[in-house]
Scaffold this motif. Structure first.
Motif, PDB file in Angstrom:
ATOM      1  N   THR A  52       0.806  -1.224   0.000  1.00 15.05           N
ATOM      2  CA  THR A  52       0.000   0.000   0.000  1.00 15.05           C
ATOM      3  C   THR A  52       0.838   1.273   0.000  1.00 15.05           C
ATOM      4  OG1 THR A  52      -0.171  -0.325   2.353  1.00 15.05           O
ATOM      5  CG2 THR A  52      -2.101  -0.897   1.040  1.00 15.05           C
ATOM      6  N   SER A  53       1.942   1.260   0.732  1.00 13.84           N
ATOM      7  CA  SER A  53       2.725   2.505   0.757  1.00 13.84           C
ATOM      8  C   SER A  53       3.525   2.601  -0.539  1.00 13.84           C
ATOM      9  CB  SER A  53       3.661   2.538   1.958  1.00 13.84           C
ATOM     10  OG  SER A  53       4.841   1.854   1.668  1.00 13.84           O
ATOM     11  N   ALA A  54       3.825   3.817  -0.896  1.00 12.40           N
ATOM     12  CA  ALA A  54       4.443   4.027  -2.212  1.00 12.40           C
ATOM     13  C   ALA A  54       5.965   3.892  -2.178  1.00 12.40           C
ATOM     14  CB  ALA A  54       4.050   5.408  -2.722  1.00 12.40           C
ATOM     15  N   ARG A  55       6.497   3.222  -1.164  1.00 18.96           N
ATOM     16  CA  ARG A  55       7.953   3.100  -1.085  1.00 18.96           C
ATOM     17  C   ARG A  55       8.475   2.221  -2.207  1.00 18.96           C
ATOM     18  NH1 ARG A  55      10.548   4.179   3.472  1.00 18.96           N
ATOM     19  NH2 ARG A  55      11.981   2.457   3.228  1.00 18.96           N
ATOM     20  N   SER A  56       9.538   2.654  -2.818  1.00 15.97           N
ATOM     21  CA  SER A  56      10.138   1.791  -3.836  1.00 15.97           C
ATOM     22  C   SER A  56      11.319   1.070  -3.197  1.00 15.97           C
ATOM     23  CB  SER A  56      10.603   2.629  -5.017  1.00 15.97           C
ATOM     24  OG  SER A  56      11.517   3.585  -4.566  1.00 15.97           O
ATOM     25  N   GLY A  57      11.738  -0.008  -3.832  1.00 17.70           N
ATOM     26  CA  GLY A  57      12.830  -0.779  -3.263  1.00 17.70           C
ATOM     27  C   GLY A  57      12.927  -2.109  -3.967  1.00 17.70           C
ATOM     28  N   GLU A  58      13.727  -3.001  -3.385  1.00 15.63           N
ATOM     29  CA  GLU A  58      14.016  -4.258  -4.064  1.00 15.63           C
ATOM     30  C   GLU A  58      12.863  -5.252  -4.013  1.00 15.63           C
ATOM     31  OE1 GLU A  58      16.936  -6.639  -1.986  1.00 15.63           O
ATOM     32  OE2 GLU A  58      16.506  -5.589  -0.135  1.00 15.63           O
ATOM     33  N   TRP A  59      11.930  -5.059  -3.031  1.00 14.40           N
ATOM     34  CA  TRP A  59      10.911  -6.082  -2.859  1.00 14.40           C
ATOM     35  C   TRP A  59       9.706  -5.845  -3.756  1.00 14.40           C
ATOM     36  CZ3 TRP A  59      12.134 -10.369  -0.484  1.00 14.40           C
ATOM     37  CH2 TRP A  59      13.168 -10.351   0.446  1.00 14.40           C
ATOM     38  N   ASN A  60       9.299  -6.888  -4.442  1.00 10.04           N
ATOM     39  CA  ASN A  60       8.046  -6.910  -5.179  1.00 10.04           C
ATOM     40  C   ASN A  60       7.566  -8.353  -5.143  1.00 10.04           C
ATOM     41  OD1 ASN A  60       9.369  -8.443  -7.206  1.00 10.04           O
ATOM     42  ND2 ASN A  60      10.224  -6.532  -8.014  1.00 10.04           N
ATOM     43  N   ILE A  61       6.416  -8.596  -5.719  1.00 11.90           N
ATOM     44  CA  ILE A  61       5.815  -9.920  -5.533  1.00 11.90           C
ATOM     45  C   ILE A  61       6.715 -11.036  -6.085  1.00 11.90           C
ATOM     46  CG2 ILE A  61       4.351 -10.021  -7.607  1.00 11.90           C
ATOM     47  CD1 ILE A  61       2.129 -10.729  -5.320  1.00 11.90           C
ATOM     48  N   GLU A  62       7.384 -10.780  -7.194  1.00 16.04           N
ATOM     49  CA  GLU A  62       8.227 -11.832  -7.782  1.00 16.04           C
ATOM     50  C   GLU A  62       9.426 -12.132  -6.890  1.00 16.04           C
ATOM     51  OE1 GLU A  62       7.034 -13.699  -9.889  1.00 16.04           O
ATOM     52  OE2 GLU A  62       5.374 -12.366 -10.402  1.00 16.04           O
ATOM     53  N   LYS A  63       9.983 -11.084  -6.271  1.00 15.47           N
ATOM     54  CA  LYS A  63      11.127 -11.315  -5.390  1.00 15.47           C
ATOM     55  C   LYS A  63      10.698 -12.094  -4.133  1.00 15.47           C
ATOM     56  CE  LYS A  63      15.100  -9.924  -3.120  1.00 15.47           C
ATOM     57  NZ  LYS A  63      16.192  -9.047  -2.916  1.00 15.47           N
ATOM     58  N   ILE A  64       9.499 -11.819  -3.635  1.00 19.29           N
ATOM     59  CA  ILE A  64       8.995 -12.575  -2.471  1.00 19.29           C
ATOM     60  C   ILE A  64       8.914 -14.060  -2.845  1.00 19.29           C
ATOM     61  CG2 ILE A  64       7.052 -12.917  -0.864  1.00 19.29           C
ATOM     62  CD1 ILE A  64       8.043 -10.101  -0.477  1.00 19.29           C
ATOM     63  N   PHE A  65       8.371 -14.339  -4.025  1.00 19.26           N
ATOM     64  CA  PHE A  65       8.239 -15.738  -4.448  1.00 19.26           C
ATOM     65  C   PHE A  65       9.607 -16.376  -4.697  1.00 19.26           C
ATOM     66  CE2 PHE A  65       3.734 -14.632  -5.867  1.00 19.26           C
ATOM     67  CZ  PHE A  65       3.158 -15.274  -4.776  1.00 19.26           C
ATOM     68  N   GLN A  66      10.551 -15.554  -5.074  1.00 23.28           N
ATOM     69  CA  GLN A  66      11.908 -16.066  -5.309  1.00 23.28           C
ATOM     70  C   GLN A  66      12.592 -16.403  -3.978  1.00 23.28           C
ATOM     71  OE1 GLN A  66      14.007 -13.106  -7.599  1.00 23.28           O
ATOM     72  NE2 GLN A  66      15.950 -13.992  -6.958  1.00 23.28           N
ATOM     73  N   VAL A  67      12.427 -15.513  -2.981  1.00 28.19           N
ATOM     74  CA  VAL A  67      13.082 -15.729  -1.680  1.00 28.19           C
ATOM     75  C   VAL A  67      12.328 -16.797  -0.873  1.00 28.19           C
ATOM     76  CG1 VAL A  67      13.769 -14.614   0.486  1.00 28.19           C
ATOM     77  CG2 VAL A  67      14.078 -13.417  -1.658  1.00 28.19           C
ATOM     78  N   PHE A  68      11.014 -16.849  -1.034  1.00 26.15           N
ATOM     79  CA  PHE A  68      10.206 -17.854  -0.329  1.00 26.15           C
ATOM     80  C   PHE A  68       9.565 -18.782  -1.373  1.00 26.15           C
ATOM     81  CE2 PHE A  68       9.009 -14.458   3.110  1.00 26.15           C
ATOM     82  CZ  PHE A  68      10.309 -14.451   3.562  1.00 26.15           C
ATOM     83  N   PRO A  69      10.363 -19.687  -1.963  1.00 24.67           N
ATOM     84  CA  PRO A  69       9.836 -20.494  -3.073  1.00 24.67           C
ATOM     85  C   PRO A  69       8.638 -21.363  -2.687  1.00 24.67           C
ATOM     86  CG  PRO A  69      12.049 -21.215  -2.430  1.00 24.67           C
ATOM     87  CD  PRO A  69      11.754 -19.990  -1.654  1.00 24.67           C
ATOM     88  N   ASN A  70       8.537 -21.715  -1.410  1.00 22.48           N
ATOM     89  CA  ASN A  70       7.387 -22.525  -0.981  1.00 22.48           C
ATOM     90  C   ASN A  70       6.073 -21.771  -1.181  1.00 22.48           C
ATOM     91  OD1 ASN A  70       8.479 -20.854   1.046  1.00 22.48           O
ATOM     92  ND2 ASN A  70       7.490 -21.985   2.686  1.00 22.48           N
ATOM     93  N   LEU A  71       6.139 -20.433  -1.200  1.00 21.74           N
ATOM     94  CA  LEU A  71       4.911 -19.641  -1.377  1.00 21.74           C
ATOM     95  C   LEU A  71       4.469 -19.558  -2.831  1.00 21.74           C
ATOM     96  CD1 LEU A  71       5.044 -16.481   0.889  1.00 21.74           C
ATOM     97  CD2 LEU A  71       3.832 -18.638   1.233  1.00 21.74           C
ATOM     98  N   SER A  72       5.426 -19.662  -3.736  1.00 24.17           N
ATOM     99  CA  SER A  72       5.043 -19.453  -5.138  1.00 24.17           C
ATOM    100  C   SER A  72       4.076 -20.549  -5.589  1.00 24.17           C
ATOM    101  CB  SER A  72       6.274 -19.364  -6.041  1.00 24.17           C
ATOM    102  OG  SER A  72       6.829 -20.614  -6.210  1.00 24.17           O
ATOM    103  N   LYS A  73       4.204 -21.736  -5.004  1.00 25.43           N
ATOM    104  CA  LYS A  73       3.274 -22.828  -5.326  1.00 25.43           C
ATOM    105  C   LYS A  73       1.871 -22.521  -4.789  1.00 25.43           C
ATOM    106  CE  LYS A  73       6.536 -25.648  -3.734  1.00 25.43           C
ATOM    107  NZ  LYS A  73       7.029 -26.475  -2.766  1.00 25.43           N
ATOM    108  N   ARG A  74       1.801 -21.631  -3.812  1.00 28.27           N
ATOM    109  CA  ARG A  74       0.536 -21.306  -3.150  1.00 28.27           C
ATOM    110  C   ARG A  74      -0.036 -19.966  -3.614  1.00 28.27           C
ATOM    111  NH1 ARG A  74      -1.565 -25.704  -1.164  1.00 28.27           N
ATOM    112  NH2 ARG A  74      -0.579 -26.513   0.705  1.00 28.27           N
TER     113      ARG A  74
END
Ligand code: ATP
Length: 233
Positions: free
Chosen positions: A104-126
C-alpha cells in the motif's frame, strides 16, 4: 547514520509502566533478538515502535527523522513494517492478494511480488491458494512477505513461531535465513533462545519493562542471556 534510534521510551497501560526508559540504536543490517519472559514488555515496546500504542515519554527516530507522533500507516510509509503475533491475514484471500495488500505505501525498493516468491519459493506454489487453507508455516511466510512488500528499512517480527509445530517452525526459519542474506534490519521476538542465537547478531534482553542486556551475539553467552531473562546477576 543509525536506522532506528529510540531514546528513553516510557509506555504505560493505565497505571502500569510496561516499558521504562528504553533506549536502543539499530544500524542497517542489525538482526536483533529481543528476549524476555512473558510480561517483560516486548510486545508493548514493539507496538509503541510501530505506532499502535502511544508512548508516555521518549522519542523514536527512523533514518534520522522523528516518527514518535506519526500514525502506524505513516510509519509504514516511513519504512517500518510489523509482522504481528498471530499473523492477521485475510483467510478468504489468496497468497498473492494478501501480499499485494502489503504494497500500500508508495515506497520503492528491491521487494516486489516476484522477489517474495523467489526468496520464499514454498509460497510461489501457493500463489492462488486462499491462505485460510494453508499450513501455519505457509501463512507465517505470507505474513512476512506481506510486510516486506512495503519495502521496509526495519522489519519487526513478533513471535513468528507461536503456535506452530517444530517442523513448521523450521520452515519459517529457513525462510528467515534466506531473508538475512538480503541485509534487512530486523527486530525479532523469539522465545526459543537457540533459534534466536542462531539467526540474530545482537541480543537485547528486557526484564520488567527495562533493557537489562544489550550485546553483540558473538560476545554473549547463553548463560548470560538466561541470567538476564530471569533477573539473576
Ligand atoms: P508476552 O510474551 O506475554 O507477549 P511481553 O514481553 O510481550 O509478554 P507485554 O505483552 O508487552 O509483554 O506486557 C507487558 C506488561 O503490560 C505486562 O504486565 C502485561 O500484563 C501488561 N499489558 C500488556 N498489554 C496490556 C493491556 N492491553 N492492558 C493492560 N495491561 C497490559
Amino acid at each position: 547514520m543509525s536506522c532506528l534510534q529510540v531514546n528513553n521510551l516510557d509506555v504505560r497501560h493505565g497505571q502500569l509502566a510496561a516499558v521504562r526508559g528504553v533506549s536502543m540504536t539499530l544500524n542497517k543490517g542489525d538482526v536483533v533478538a529481543l528476549i524476555g519472559a512473558n510480561g517483560a514488555g516486548k510486545t508493548t515496546f514493539l507496538r509503541a515502535i510501530s505506532g499502535a500504542h502511544s508512548p508516555a515519554a521518549g522519542t523514536i527516530q527512523l533514518n534520522g527523522n522523528e516518527i514518535t507522533k506519526l500514525s502506524s500507516h505513516k510509519r509504514v510509509a516511513a519504512g517500518l513494517a510489523l509482522v504481528p503475533e498471530g499473523r492477521k491475514l485475510f483467510s478468504n484471500m489468496t497468497t498473492e492478494e494478501n501480499l499485494l495488500l502489503g504494497a500500500t505505501s508508495a515506497r520503492s525498493g528491491e521487494w516486489n511480488i516476484e522477489k517474495i516468491f523467489q526468496v520464499f519459493p514454498n509460497l510461489s506454489k501457493r500463489r492462488h491458494t486462499k491462505t485460510g487453507t494453508m499450513s501455519g508455516g505457509e501463512q507465517q511466510a505470507t505474513a512476512i512477505g506481506r510486510a516486506l512488500m512495503s519495502n521496509p528499512d526495519i522489519l519487526i517480527l513478533d513471535e513468528v513461531s507461536l503456535g506452530l509445530s517444530p517442523l513448521v517452525v523450521d520452515q519459517v526459519y529457513q525462510n528467515l535465513e534466506r531473508l538475512l542474506a538480503t541485509d534487512t534490519t530486523i527486530i525479532l521476538v523469539e522465545q526459543d533462545l537457540s533459534r534466536a542465537m542462531k539467526v540474530a547478531n545482537r541480543a537485547i534482553c528486557m526484564l520488567e519493562g527495562e533493557i537489562v542486556l544489550d550485546k553483540p551475539m558473538s560476545l554473549v553467552t547463553r548463560d548470560e542471556i538466561t541470567d538476564a531473562y530471569f533477573g539473576l546477576h
